[in-house]
Design an enzyme around this catalytic site. Structure first.
Site, PDB file in Angstrom:
ATOM      1  N   GLY A   4     -15.679   1.370   2.470  1.00 38.97           N
ATOM      2  CA  GLY A   4     -17.071   1.350   4.320  1.00 38.97           C
ATOM      3  C   GLY A   4     -17.833   1.952   3.452  1.00 38.97           C
ATOM      4  O   GLY A   4     -19.091   1.095   3.991  1.00 38.97           O
ATOM      5  N   LYS A  10      -7.140  -6.656  -8.860  1.00 33.94           N
ATOM      6  CA  LYS A  10      -5.751  -6.990  -7.796  1.00 33.94           C
ATOM      7  C   LYS A  10      -5.196  -5.923  -8.144  1.00 33.94           C
ATOM      8  O   LYS A  10      -5.300  -6.507  -9.502  1.00 33.94           O
ATOM      9  CB  LYS A  10      -5.507  -8.199  -6.949  1.00 33.94           C
ATOM     10  N   LEU A  59       0.396  -6.587  -1.954  1.00 35.64           N
ATOM     11  CA  LEU A  59       0.799  -6.586  -3.246  1.00 35.64           C
ATOM     12  C   LEU A  59       1.162  -8.478  -3.809  1.00 35.64           C
ATOM     13  O   LEU A  59       1.696  -8.345  -5.398  1.00 35.64           O
ATOM     14  CB  LEU A  59       1.399  -5.421  -4.318  1.00 35.64           C
ATOM     15  N   CYS A  86      -0.858   2.556  -2.191  1.00 35.48           N
ATOM     16  CA  CYS A  86      -0.376   0.498  -1.577  1.00 35.48           C
ATOM     17  C   CYS A  86       0.561   1.510  -0.368  1.00 35.48           C
ATOM     18  O   CYS A  86       1.219   1.782  -0.456  1.00 35.48           O
ATOM     19  CB  CYS A  86      -0.123  -0.107  -1.548  1.00 35.48           C
TER      20      CYS A  86
END
Lengths: 338, 310
Positions: free
Chosen positions: B248, B45, B73, B130
């Site tokens: 995806g 992450k 975040l 992001c």
């Protein structure tokens, strides 16, 4: 022929994968905060609880140790071919783009009761149809399979045997409270429950008889059977039991506790109810544990979506976000920031 | 058995299947369901210079064929990451990439400089796309700024490979791809989430507290394939820069499709939330596909859609 053999090998490996997951949950207990695994379960019972609620009993083998307050993450659709055996190249004929997983994400369900017999475990869940996923669950019949991950989350801390436990449930918050009531009664803890809803149709309970005194704990529900848990039922509109909120029934009980008596409250339900119950307990200096609900993406602590703001002296500004799926869903009422 | 290993810069992955940043935590969360050591690579992450609490809830909502997230975040910050998370990541087995986010060039450089002191890291992935932090978006959508950022980070990433994760929220993704490579990127991660929004018609308010978020999941797969196809054809094939494809991917068929378009490796993201064991079947499926086609190496399918056929 070669493909056939490979396919079988993959299936075996896949099964081994499942087994490995459940075995590793036992061996890895020391290093992991929570132990859970992927399961393919079978529906063995199904009933309508009320006009709005249904209950499903799932049977599964090798389910790890679990406790009241914990939940499972259910897939709300038939597991597709590519989910069951993704490694099978024979599926090249199969257009996976036309497979829509709807809903895509799993949804959390509290364990409403759990019974073990040999290696088999039966798990009850209670739901209410609110979308295509819960409609799919509602349409399940005996023999259908359901894919789930569990058990997940931190359970209720159980009280000492000499404590008096008061359980509070609002609407579909009943399941964890139900299993907790059964567990505490088994332990020999004096345990009573207050169960409320907006109106009679939203009470996910089995009514055995009408209460003779609305403000008194009476053995009128079949939900805790064979455990004789006495309950007070409240409805906002007075269509069943006491007219009012669960806090209207709880307040006089907390006021009536005697000095030195150890009372603990356990609650699950909509957030405004949890806040009211928590504040009432704090005012009476009574310990209170709340099972919270949040929108979850994964339930396993990775997506970071199910946060609950909690007080934390170690944080520079006195608070932080806790994950409902790992630190919760059970929180001490005094740490939650409303 | 076919050779599944692929090369990302100077790092060799034992197979082309990775997990995408933000969907696999710091590697331990899925241990009960997924044998992490079977992965080719794993991306953490996002880590930032200072700890971040993240956005208020609601942070996530399911959308048709996917989901919308605005986590903001949330992370412990680089100091705590080095102390409590990284040692654990290094024992997982696969190549570990640390995703880095920041609000300024100085933030990125400092975090990358600290990470470069760690042993056994495969590399860093710059999150310049992001969509939930104001300044992050400008890096990912402005080719000039992006090149400046990557060039500033390049000198401090001495030991690992430097990945740049591109934003799809641009008119011409080839121009940001070129900018990242010009700045010194060793590989491109493609793609991050698409900006999206969901409004609750009962409350007449946005569902996410952050109002907007990033769309991921099967819904964005065709767009990801198109962008990888184009960047491979027009930019990276000639530059010799590998693409890590994502957006995806949920089964081996998707992974093969991404590789045919030009991806050297693929990362599984949103699918992990529902199926944390998915990567195992994807590795097996790719291997089986190669066997059925009589191919000796997975490298033979990378960009194969671009090969001229009679």
């Amino acid at each position: 022929m070669l493909e056939q053999t490979r396919s079988q090998q993959y299936q075996k490996a896949h099964h081994r994968g499942f087994l490995r997951a459940s075995v590793s949950t036992i061996t890895a207990m020391a290093s992991l905060e929570q132990t859970s695994a992927l399961f393919r379960s079978t529906v063995i019972r199904r009933r309508s609880v009320s006009v709005e609620h249904f209950e499903i009993t799932l049977a599964v083998n090798g389910f790890p140790a679990a406790a009241p307050g914990q939940f499972i993450q259910l897939l709300h659709h038939e597991p597709h071919a590519f989910e069951m055996n993704q490694g099978d190249a024979n599926l090249i004929q199969f257009n996976t783009d036309t497979i829509s997983e709807n809903p895509l994400l799993r949804r959390p369900f509290s364990i409403g009761a759990l019974r073990r017999s040999g290696d088999q475990t039966e798990i009850d869940i209670i739901g209410r149809v609110i979308g295509i996923g819960t409609a799919w669950l509602d349409a399940l019949r005996v023999g259908n399979s359901v894919d789930f991950i569990g058990p997940l989350g931190t359970p209720f801390r159980l009280p000492p045997k000499n404590a008096r436990a008061i359980l509070v449930a609002g609407g579909v918050g009943l399941p964890p409270i139900r299993w907790l009531g059964m567990t505490l009664t088994d332990m020999g803890v004096d345990c009573r429950a207050i169960i409320g809803a907006q109106r009679r149709e939203l009470l996910p309970v089995i009514i055995k008889q009408k209460p003779t005194n609305f403000a008194e704990f009476q053995h009128i529900l079949g939900d805790f059977e064979p455990h004789p848990v006495h309950v007070i039922v409240t409805t906002d509109d007075g269509s069943f039991g006491m007219k009012g909120r669960v806090t209207d029934a709880l307040a006089p009980i907390l006021c009536g506790t005697t000095e030195g008596e150890l009372v603990q409250v356990f609650a699950c339900g909509p957030e405004p109810m949890l806040k009211a119950v928590g504040e009432l307990c704090e005012a009476s200096n009574v310990s209170c544990q709340l099972a919270m609900e949040r929108v979850m993406g994964c339930g396993m602590g990775t997506c970071q979506s199910c946060v609950v703001p909690v007080k934390d002296d170690a944080a520079s500004d006195g608070w932080r976000y806790a994950l409902c799926c790992r630190e919760g869903p059970v929180f001490d009422s005094r740490v939650v920031i409303w | 058995m076919p050779d599944l290993s692929v090369q990302i810069g100077r790092v060799r992955l034992k197979n082309p299947v990775m997990t995408a940043s933000g969907t696999c935590g710091f590697g331990r969360e899925y241990a009960p369901y997924l044998d992490m050591s079977m992965l080719g690579g794993f991306t953490t992450k996002s880590v930032t210079l200072r700890p971040r609490k993240g956005n208020p809830p609601q942070r996530i909502v399911e959308t048709p064929g996917g989901m919308l997230n605005a986590i903001g975040l949330a992370n412990v910050g680089i100091d705590e990451f080095m102390k409590s998370k990284l040692p654990d990541c290094q024992t997982l087995g696969p190549a570990v990439f640390v995703n880095v986010a920041g609000e300024s060039i100085e933030d990125y450089v400092e975090v990358c400089r600290i990470l470069d002191t760690a042993d056994g890291l495969a590399g860093v992935e710059l999150n310049v796309s992001c969509p939930n932090v104001k300044d992050g978006l400008t890096f990912g959508t402005d080719a000039v700024l992006l090149k400046e950022l990557v060039a500033a980070v390049r000198p401090v990433v001495k030991r690992g490979v430097l990945l740049v994760k591109l934003s799809p929220n641009v008119t011409d993704i080839c121009s940001t791809a070129r900018a990242a490579i010009a700045g010194g990127a060793d590989a491109l991660s493609m793609i991050n989430t698409f900006l999206g929004m969901k409004i609750d018609i009962r409350t007449q308010r946005p569902v996410l507290a952050n109002m907007t978020g990033g769309v991921s999941g099967p819904a964005i797969k065709p767009m990801a394939v198109q962008m990888i196809h184009r960047v491979y054809r027009d930019v990276t094939r000639a530059a010799g820069v590998p693409i890590i494809g994502m957006g995806g991917v949920r089964c081996w068929q998707d992974a093969v499709e991404f590789m045919l378009a030009g991806a050297t490796a693929v990362a599984v993201g949103t699918a992990l939330f529902a199926h944390p064991d998915a990567p195992m079947g994807i590795v097996r499926g790719i291997e089986d596909y190669l066997i059925q086609r009589g191919l000796g190496s997975v490298n033979e399918i990378i960009g194969a859609v671009h090969e001229v056929r009679d």
